[in-house]
Every structure is written in structure tokens, then in C-alpha cells.
Design a protein around this motif. Structure first.
Motif, short mmCIF file in Angstrom:
data_model
loop_
_atom_site.label_atom_id
_atom_site.label_comp_id
_atom_site.label_asym_id
_atom_site.label_seq_id
_atom_site.Cartn_x
_atom_site.Cartn_y
_atom_site.Cartn_z
N PRO A 165 22.58 -25.97 18.86
CA PRO A 165 22.83 -25.34 17.57
C PRO A 165 23.97 -26.02 16.82
O PRO A 165 25.08 -26.14 17.33
CB PRO A 165 23.20 -23.90 17.95
CG PRO A 165 22.47 -23.67 19.25
CD PRO A 165 22.54 -24.98 19.97
N GLY A 166 23.66 -26.53 15.63
CA GLY A 166 24.68 -27.19 14.83
C GLY A 166 24.87 -28.65 15.14
O GLY A 166 25.73 -29.31 14.55
N GLU A 167 24.10 -29.20 16.09
CA GLU A 167 24.20 -30.62 16.43
C GLU A 167 22.81 -31.25 16.41
O GLU A 167 21.90 -30.79 17.10
CB GLU A 167 24.83 -30.85 17.80
CG GLU A 167 26.30 -30.48 17.87
CD GLU A 167 26.50 -29.11 18.48
OE1 GLU A 167 25.72 -28.74 19.38
OE2 GLU A 167 27.41 -28.38 18.04
N LEU A 168 22.67 -32.29 15.62
CA LEU A 168 21.41 -33.01 15.50
C LEU A 168 21.68 -34.49 15.74
O LEU A 168 22.81 -34.91 15.94
CB LEU A 168 20.80 -32.81 14.10
CG LEU A 168 20.57 -31.37 13.63
CD1 LEU A 168 20.04 -31.35 12.20
CD2 LEU A 168 19.62 -30.63 14.55
N ALA A 169 20.62 -35.29 15.72
CA ALA A 169 20.77 -36.73 15.88
C ALA A 169 19.67 -37.42 15.12
O ALA A 169 18.59 -36.87 14.89
CB ALA A 169 20.73 -37.12 17.36
N ILE A 170 19.95 -38.64 14.71
CA ILE A 170 18.95 -39.56 14.16
C ILE A 170 19.10 -40.86 14.92
O ILE A 170 20.17 -41.45 14.95
CB ILE A 170 19.14 -39.80 12.65
CG1 ILE A 170 18.84 -38.52 11.86
CG2 ILE A 170 18.24 -40.92 12.16
CD1 ILE A 170 19.06 -38.65 10.36
N GLY A 171 18.02 -41.29 15.56
CA GLY A 171 18.13 -42.47 16.42
C GLY A 171 19.08 -42.17 17.56
O GLY A 171 18.97 -41.16 18.24
N ASP A 172 20.07 -43.05 17.74
CA ASP A 172 21.03 -42.85 18.83
C ASP A 172 22.36 -42.31 18.32
O ASP A 172 23.36 -42.36 19.01
CB ASP A 172 21.25 -44.16 19.60
CG ASP A 172 21.84 -45.26 18.74
OD1 ASP A 172 21.96 -45.05 17.50
OD2 ASP A 172 22.16 -46.33 19.27
N GLN A 173 22.37 -41.78 17.08
CA GLN A 173 23.60 -41.27 16.49
C GLN A 173 23.56 -39.75 16.38
O GLN A 173 22.71 -39.19 15.69
CB GLN A 173 23.83 -41.87 15.10
CG GLN A 173 24.00 -43.38 15.11
CD GLN A 173 25.24 -43.83 15.86
OE1 GLN A 173 26.25 -43.14 15.88
NE2 GLN A 173 25.18 -44.99 16.48
N ALA A 174 24.47 -39.08 17.09
CA ALA A 174 24.57 -37.63 17.02
C ALA A 174 25.58 -37.24 15.96
O ALA A 174 26.51 -37.98 15.66
CB ALA A 174 25.00 -37.07 18.37
N PHE A 175 25.40 -36.05 15.38
CA PHE A 175 26.35 -35.58 14.37
C PHE A 175 26.31 -34.06 14.30
O PHE A 175 25.36 -33.42 14.74
CB PHE A 175 26.04 -36.19 13.00
CG PHE A 175 24.62 -35.99 12.54
CD1 PHE A 175 24.23 -34.85 11.85
CD2 PHE A 175 23.66 -36.96 12.80
CE1 PHE A 175 22.93 -34.67 11.43
CE2 PHE A 175 22.35 -36.79 12.38
CZ PHE A 175 21.98 -35.64 11.70
N PHE A 176 27.38 -33.50 13.72
CA PHE A 176 27.46 -32.06 13.51
C PHE A 176 26.89 -31.70 12.14
O PHE A 176 26.85 -32.52 11.23
CB PHE A 176 28.92 -31.59 13.55
CG PHE A 176 29.59 -31.79 14.88
CD1 PHE A 176 29.19 -31.06 15.99
CD2 PHE A 176 30.64 -32.69 15.01
CE1 PHE A 176 29.83 -31.22 17.21
CE2 PHE A 176 31.28 -32.87 16.23
CZ PHE A 176 30.86 -32.13 17.33
N VAL A 177 26.49 -30.45 12.01
CA VAL A 177 26.10 -29.89 10.71
C VAL A 177 27.03 -28.72 10.44
O VAL A 177 27.16 -27.82 11.26
CB VAL A 177 24.63 -29.42 10.72
CG1 VAL A 177 24.25 -28.86 9.35
CG2 VAL A 177 23.70 -30.56 11.11
N SER A 178 27.70 -28.73 9.29
CA SER A 178 28.65 -27.68 8.94
C SER A 178 28.09 -26.79 7.84
O SER A 178 27.00 -27.05 7.31
CB SER A 178 29.98 -28.29 8.48
OG SER A 178 29.83 -28.86 7.18
N GLU A 179 28.84 -25.76 7.47
CA GLU A 179 28.41 -24.87 6.40
C GLU A 179 28.37 -25.59 5.06
O GLU A 179 27.67 -25.17 4.14
CB GLU A 179 29.36 -23.67 6.31
CG GLU A 179 29.28 -22.74 7.51
CD GLU A 179 30.21 -21.54 7.37
OE1 GLU A 179 31.10 -21.60 6.48
OE2 GLU A 179 30.05 -20.56 8.10
N GLU A 180 29.14 -26.67 4.93
CA GLU A 180 29.17 -27.42 3.68
C GLU A 180 28.08 -28.48 3.60
O GLU A 180 27.89 -29.09 2.54
CB GLU A 180 30.53 -28.11 3.50
CG GLU A 180 31.67 -27.16 3.18
CD GLU A 180 32.10 -26.34 4.40
OE1 GLU A 180 32.04 -26.88 5.52
OE2 GLU A 180 32.45 -25.16 4.22
N THR A 181 27.38 -28.74 4.69
CA THR A 181 26.34 -29.77 4.68
C THR A 181 25.20 -29.35 3.75
O THR A 181 24.67 -28.25 3.88
CB THR A 181 25.77 -30.00 6.09
OG1 THR A 181 26.83 -30.39 6.98
CG2 THR A 181 24.70 -31.09 6.08
#
Length: 246
Positions: A57-73
Motif C-alpha cells: 500500500p502506497g508503494e509502486l514500481a515501474i521497471g526496477d525502480q520503486a517509489f512512494f505515492v503520497s497524498e500530493e501525488t
């Protein structure tokens, strides 16, 4: 959705994913499809393009790069996530504001969502925009109004016209990278193979070429087979793919 840094990093540690701000990678088993996901660079914002993967929850990835998703995204979808009749513009970019929970549910249900994302130096996505698999991909320069820009036109789908050669990298069905240039495969793309892809194909009696079916070619590349090819493309869409030997 609110999560403090400690709980967020704990979720990443248990998934085996390293992102900006995390010092080490835990040995626990990651979510399916996320085995080779690594951290986003802390040097400068990155623009990513490819198939979204659900990590936690709140963490996704594209390819081999993971990233967070915030309320401002800012999340714009409308194609397979938050689908709508007029869910994309003339460039194949999603136009419908979509909430994170809906995107995560779609991903967990097995929906394939292709998207572009800009990730800042804290590993947090500033925007995520779904794009049509048949479209040109994310706008140049990460410009969400579709006006484009000069930066990165030769590296992201949507701008490059010319020929690029090298080892093909699989991104998603119908989306590959060659020599650092991402591109799409269209229904009228001519695929000539016969070496490692469509190795048992029938040769043309006049040219000796083997015309390869897209599904077979895509499956071969997705299975990890090394394929060297020369790709002619217009506006980020391949007109021809020709396999060659090293």
C-alpha cells in the motif's frame, strides 16, 4: 492515506525493496512481480515509463525502480484504471483523476496498467499518468498538458524517429527498449527474425527472411531470451524490427 516514514520503511523492508531513504534490503520475499525492484536515484527527479507494479500500500514500481505515492501525488488515468468513455486525450494520455486505492486494487486484480511517472529525489512520485499501450507513451519532459518539450525526446516513447540497434529490453507487452530508446510495437510493425525469435519459422523463398508473429516474438523476449535487433521507428513506434546475430 497517511503513513509515517517509519511504517513506510517497515513495509518496504518486509517486501525486500530498497528505495530512497532506506539503508538496506531485507531478505523477506517480495510481492509477486517485484523481485528485481531497486531504489530510485536520489540525485535528481526521474521520469519513468512502463508497466506499474504493486509492491505494498502506497508503494509502486515501474521497471526496477520503486517509489512512494503520497497524498500530493497527482494520478491521471481513465483507460484501465478508473476507466471512462473519454478517459484519454489525443496523445493516449489518461485524463481522469484517479485515487490511489482504485489503482492499487486494479493492479492487485492483475490489470496491466502502463504509465509514466516522475519521481523526486525523496523517492516520491509527483505525478503518475496512465497511457494507452497503442499510444506514444508519456509526454516529453514529463509535461502533463501534452505540450511536450525538448528534453529526453530520444529516450522516451513519443518522439524518436530513426534507427536504433542493440539488445532488446522487455518493458511490457508491445513496449521495448533498444540502445536506451523506448518504443512501442504496432499492429503493422514488420518483425523479421528466425535466429532466436521464431527460430522454427518458415523462410520466405525469395528473401530467405522469417516473418515473426508478434505474440511469439513478445513471449520469447519476455522469457529472457537475448535478442539483438535493428529497429526503425517513427515517433516512438516501430515500423520494423529486424533480428541480427552478434
Amino acid at each position: 492515506m497517511k503513513r509515517d516514514i517509519r511504517s513506510t520503511l517497515l513495509a518496504l523492508a518486509t517486501s525486500g525493496v530498497v528505495v530512497v531513504g532506506s539503508a538496506a534490503c531485507a531478505g523477506a520475499s517480495p510481492e509477486p512481480g517485484a523481485e528485481n525492484v531497486s531504489s530510485a536515484s536520489a540525485a535528481e527527479p526521474q521520469t519513468l515509463s512502463g508497466e506499474l507494479q504493486y509492491i505494498a500500500p502506497g508503494e509502486l514500481a515501474i521497471g526496477d525502480q520503486a517509489f512512494f505515492v503520497s497524498e500530493e501525488t497527482q494520478i491521471l488515468a481513465g483507460i484501465y484504471a478508473c476507466p471512462a468513455e473519454d478517459g484519454m486525450d489525443e496523445n493516449g494520455q489518461g485524463t481522469v483523476e484517479c485515487d490511489l486505492e482504485t489503482v492499487e486494487e486494479a493492479l492487485q486484480d492483475g490489470t496491466v496498467i502502463l504509465a509514466g511517472a516522475e519521481v523526486n529525489d525523496d523517492g516520491i512520485a509527483t505525478w503518475i499518468t496512465e497511457h494507452d499501450p497503442e499510444g506514444p507513451g508519456i509526454p516529453d519532459d514529463g509535461d502533463q498538458d501534452g505540450s511536450g518539450g525538448d528534453d529526453g525526446a530520444a529516450e522516451e516513447p513519443g518522439g524518436f524517429t530513426g534507427t536504433a540497434s542493440g539488445e532488446l529490453e522487455y518493458v511490457a507487452p508491445g513496449e521495448y527498449i533498444v540502445d536506451g530508446t523506448a518504443f512501442y510495437v504496432a499492429e503493422d510493425t514488420v518483425i523479421t527474425a528466425g535466429i532466436y525469435a521464431c527460430a522454427d519459422g518458415v523462410q520466405d523463398p525469395d528473401t530467405g527472411n522469417v516473418t515473426c508473429d508478434f505474440d511469439e516474438f513478445d513471449a520469447t523476449l519476455a522469457n529472457g531470451t537475448v535478442i539483438l535487433a535493428s529497429v526503425e521507428m517513427v515517433d516512438g513506434i516501430a515500423t520494423s524490427i529486424t533480428e541480427f546475430e552478434a
